[in-house]
Design a protein around this motif. Sequence first.
Motif, PDB file in Angstrom:
ATOM      1  N   ASN A  57       0.833  -1.204   0.000  1.00 32.32           N
ATOM      2  CA  ASN A  57       0.000   0.000   0.000  1.00 32.32           C
ATOM      3  C   ASN A  57       0.871   1.260   0.000  1.00 32.32           C
ATOM      4  O   ASN A  57       0.591   2.241  -0.719  1.00 32.32           O
ATOM      5  CB  ASN A  57      -0.916  -0.009   1.222  1.00 32.32           C
ATOM      6  CG  ASN A  57      -1.790   1.225   1.307  1.00 32.32           C
ATOM      7  OD1 ASN A  57      -2.484   1.577   0.352  1.00 32.32           O
ATOM      8  ND2 ASN A  57      -1.752   1.898   2.442  1.00 32.32           N
ATOM      9  N   MET A  58       1.941   1.222   0.783  1.00 33.63           N
ATOM     10  CA  MET A  58       2.869   2.353   0.849  1.00 33.63           C
ATOM     11  C   MET A  58       3.516   2.613  -0.512  1.00 33.63           C
ATOM     12  O   MET A  58       3.639   3.771  -0.964  1.00 33.63           O
ATOM     13  CB  MET A  58       3.943   2.041   1.896  1.00 33.63           C
ATOM     14  CG  MET A  58       5.041   3.080   2.039  1.00 33.63           C
ATOM     15  SD  MET A  58       6.178   2.564   3.368  1.00 33.63           S
ATOM     16  CE  MET A  58       7.594   3.597   3.017  1.00 33.63           C
ATOM     17  N   GLN A  59       3.908   1.549  -1.189  1.00 35.06           N
ATOM     18  CA  GLN A  59       4.527   1.676  -2.507  1.00 35.06           C
ATOM     19  C   GLN A  59       3.556   2.328  -3.501  1.00 35.06           C
ATOM     20  O   GLN A  59       3.946   3.213  -4.280  1.00 35.06           O
ATOM     21  CB  GLN A  59       4.932   0.288  -3.009  1.00 35.06           C
ATOM     22  CG  GLN A  59       5.696   0.297  -4.324  1.00 35.06           C
ATOM     23  CD  GLN A  59       6.047  -1.112  -4.768  1.00 35.06           C
ATOM     24  OE1 GLN A  59       5.247  -2.042  -4.618  1.00 35.06           O
ATOM     25  NE2 GLN A  59       7.245  -1.284  -5.298  1.00 35.06           N
ATOM     26  N   ASN A  60       2.301   1.897  -3.456  1.00 33.97           N
ATOM     27  CA  ASN A  60       1.295   2.461  -4.363  1.00 33.97           C
ATOM     28  C   ASN A  60       1.035   3.933  -4.066  1.00 33.97           C
ATOM     29  O   ASN A  60       0.844   4.745  -4.976  1.00 33.97           O
ATOM     30  CB  ASN A  60      -0.006   1.664  -4.266  1.00 33.97           C
ATOM     31  CG  ASN A  60       0.144   0.244  -4.804  1.00 33.97           C
ATOM     32  OD1 ASN A  60       0.993   0.000  -5.667  1.00 33.97           O
ATOM     33  ND2 ASN A  60      -0.658  -0.678  -4.308  1.00 33.97           N
ATOM     34  N   GLN A  61       1.020   4.272  -2.760  1.00 28.87           N
ATOM     35  CA  GLN A  61       0.768   5.660  -2.361  1.00 28.87           C
ATOM     36  C   GLN A  61       1.903   6.586  -2.843  1.00 28.87           C
ATOM     37  O   GLN A  61       1.660   7.709  -3.276  1.00 28.87           O
ATOM     38  CB  GLN A  61       0.659   5.760  -0.831  1.00 28.87           C
ATOM     39  CG  GLN A  61      -0.591   5.117  -0.247  1.00 28.87           C
ATOM     40  CD  GLN A  61      -1.807   6.023  -0.365  1.00 28.87           C
ATOM     41  OE1 GLN A  61      -1.698   7.189  -0.756  1.00 28.87           O
ATOM     42  NE2 GLN A  61      -2.960   5.483  -0.033  1.00 28.87           N
ATOM     43  N   ILE A  62       3.123   6.093  -2.758  1.00 29.01           N
ATOM     44  CA  ILE A  62       4.273   6.900  -3.209  1.00 29.01           C
ATOM     45  C   ILE A  62       4.157   7.185  -4.704  1.00 29.01           C
ATOM     46  O   ILE A  62       4.409   8.304  -5.172  1.00 29.01           O
ATOM     47  CB  ILE A  62       5.603   6.187  -2.886  1.00 29.01           C
ATOM     48  CG1 ILE A  62       5.833   6.140  -1.370  1.00 29.01           C
ATOM     49  CG2 ILE A  62       6.774   6.889  -3.560  1.00 29.01           C
ATOM     50  CD1 ILE A  62       7.014   5.280  -0.946  1.00 29.01           C
ATOM     51  N   SER A  79      10.974   5.707  -1.670  1.00 26.94           N
ATOM     52  CA  SER A  79      10.892   4.382  -2.299  1.00 26.94           C
ATOM     53  C   SER A  79      11.989   3.459  -1.775  1.00 26.94           C
ATOM     54  O   SER A  79      11.765   2.267  -1.560  1.00 26.94           O
ATOM     55  CB  SER A  79      11.014   4.511  -3.823  1.00 26.94           C
ATOM     56  OG  SER A  79       9.902   5.190  -4.346  1.00 26.94           O
ATOM     57  N   GLU A  80      13.170   4.025  -1.583  1.00 28.24           N
ATOM     58  CA  GLU A  80      14.276   3.232  -1.041  1.00 28.24           C
ATOM     59  C   GLU A  80      13.967   2.744   0.380  1.00 28.24           C
ATOM     60  O   GLU A  80      14.295   1.614   0.746  1.00 28.24           O
ATOM     61  CB  GLU A  80      15.560   4.059  -1.055  1.00 28.24           C
ATOM     62  CG  GLU A  80      16.147   4.261  -2.450  1.00 28.24           C
ATOM     63  CD  GLU A  80      17.356   5.188  -2.450  1.00 28.24           C
ATOM     64  OE1 GLU A  80      17.648   5.770  -1.368  1.00 28.24           O
ATOM     65  OE2 GLU A  80      18.006   5.332  -3.506  1.00 28.24           O
ATOM     66  N   ALA A  81      13.345   3.606   1.183  1.00 26.09           N
ATOM     67  CA  ALA A  81      12.952   3.216   2.547  1.00 26.09           C
ATOM     68  C   ALA A  81      11.937   2.077   2.499  1.00 26.09           C
ATOM     69  O   ALA A  81      12.026   1.105   3.276  1.00 26.09           O
ATOM     70  CB  ALA A  81      12.367   4.412   3.287  1.00 26.09           C
ATOM     71  N   ALA A 197       0.725   8.842   2.991  1.00 28.23           N
ATOM     72  CA  ALA A 197       1.267   7.907   2.002  1.00 28.23           C
ATOM     73  C   ALA A 197       2.409   7.062   2.547  1.00 28.23           C
ATOM     74  O   ALA A 197       2.535   5.879   2.199  1.00 28.23           O
ATOM     75  CB  ALA A 197       1.738   8.680   0.776  1.00 28.23           C
ATOM     76  N   VAL A 198       3.251   7.636   3.382  1.00 29.21           N
ATOM     77  CA  VAL A 198       4.458   6.942   3.830  1.00 29.21           C
ATOM     78  C   VAL A 198       4.536   6.777   5.343  1.00 29.21           C
ATOM     79  O   VAL A 198       4.808   5.687   5.851  1.00 29.21           O
ATOM     80  CB  VAL A 198       5.723   7.688   3.332  1.00 29.21           C
ATOM     81  CG1 VAL A 198       6.981   6.950   3.747  1.00 29.21           C
ATOM     82  CG2 VAL A 198       5.678   7.880   1.834  1.00 29.21           C
TER      83      VAL A 198
END
Length: 307
Positions: A57-62, A79-81, A197-198
């Motif tokens: 979900n975090m990846q999609n939000q970014i 994205s790296e995090a 988002a993150v």
Amino acid sequence: MDMEAGKTLTNEEVIRELLELLKKNAMKEQANDVFEICSYVDGLEKKIDSMTEELTNMQNQIKEMQEDTLVNNAKKALSEAQERLNARCEQIKSQVSEVKAQVKSTAKRIVDEAKEKGRAALYRVSEFLGIKKRLLDIRENVRGAIKTTDKDIAKTTLLAKGFREAGQTAVNAFRTFADKPEVDYSQKEQKHPITKAVLAPMKAVKKMLVSMEIHLDASIDKLDNLAMDVRMDKEKNKDDMKHNDQMEADRKEAAPERVEAEIVYAPVVAETHEYQYNADAFEARGAADMKVEIGKEVSKVREDKAR
């Protein structure tokens, strides 16, 4: 995920069979320990699945964050995090799968041997202690993930604050240019999209990691309890066997004395003679009576001569 890979340990046929054997052989404490250990491993898998969902979900939000110069510069770092957390999650997932496989193989060996050798083979449940090293490694990995997540949360919080303040400054700059009063943002709680988002997913993952560490602590303690319960049961049975052996030895030691007593004192109780029945018995009694009468006559003759 296939059905076999997603099957919980507590629902595995070999685990259920082992638990049933332990209960039937009066090893209830050990059965409870094994069940709880399996439950903890199942719990770890569930938490990993939830973490993976949060990170996806975090990846999609970014990816969906509004495009602008500032955010574009931050996207790579964010994205790296996310990728670091995801890699750590996959590593922990692999470790838990190895634990799960070891538990099943150990349970199968114990069940197969118990069917051949009986209750004594069930003491091998202490071999579940072999997964302790793996659990310790997972816990170390989880603790490392917690530290990394804390750092990423701190960095993301500062980033969100910077974006928020930059945005507020830009808004007030335009308001000043338009001869409008500045907005006092100190009285308002402003959240940048990065927070949702993150930051929110990161905090959710951190919470799950902390819960996993507690879970791992409990499962490691339960392994120690299992080993102790097996040791205590062995000692108890050893004492029972010693007691039974002593009773048997006492019985055997007393037995020769009783036999000897019967042999030595039997003649006092009854004289040894051969019993005769019917005509033979009648003739025997007649002969005995005649001997008595003859004895009396001899005594009488002796008395007369003495006179």
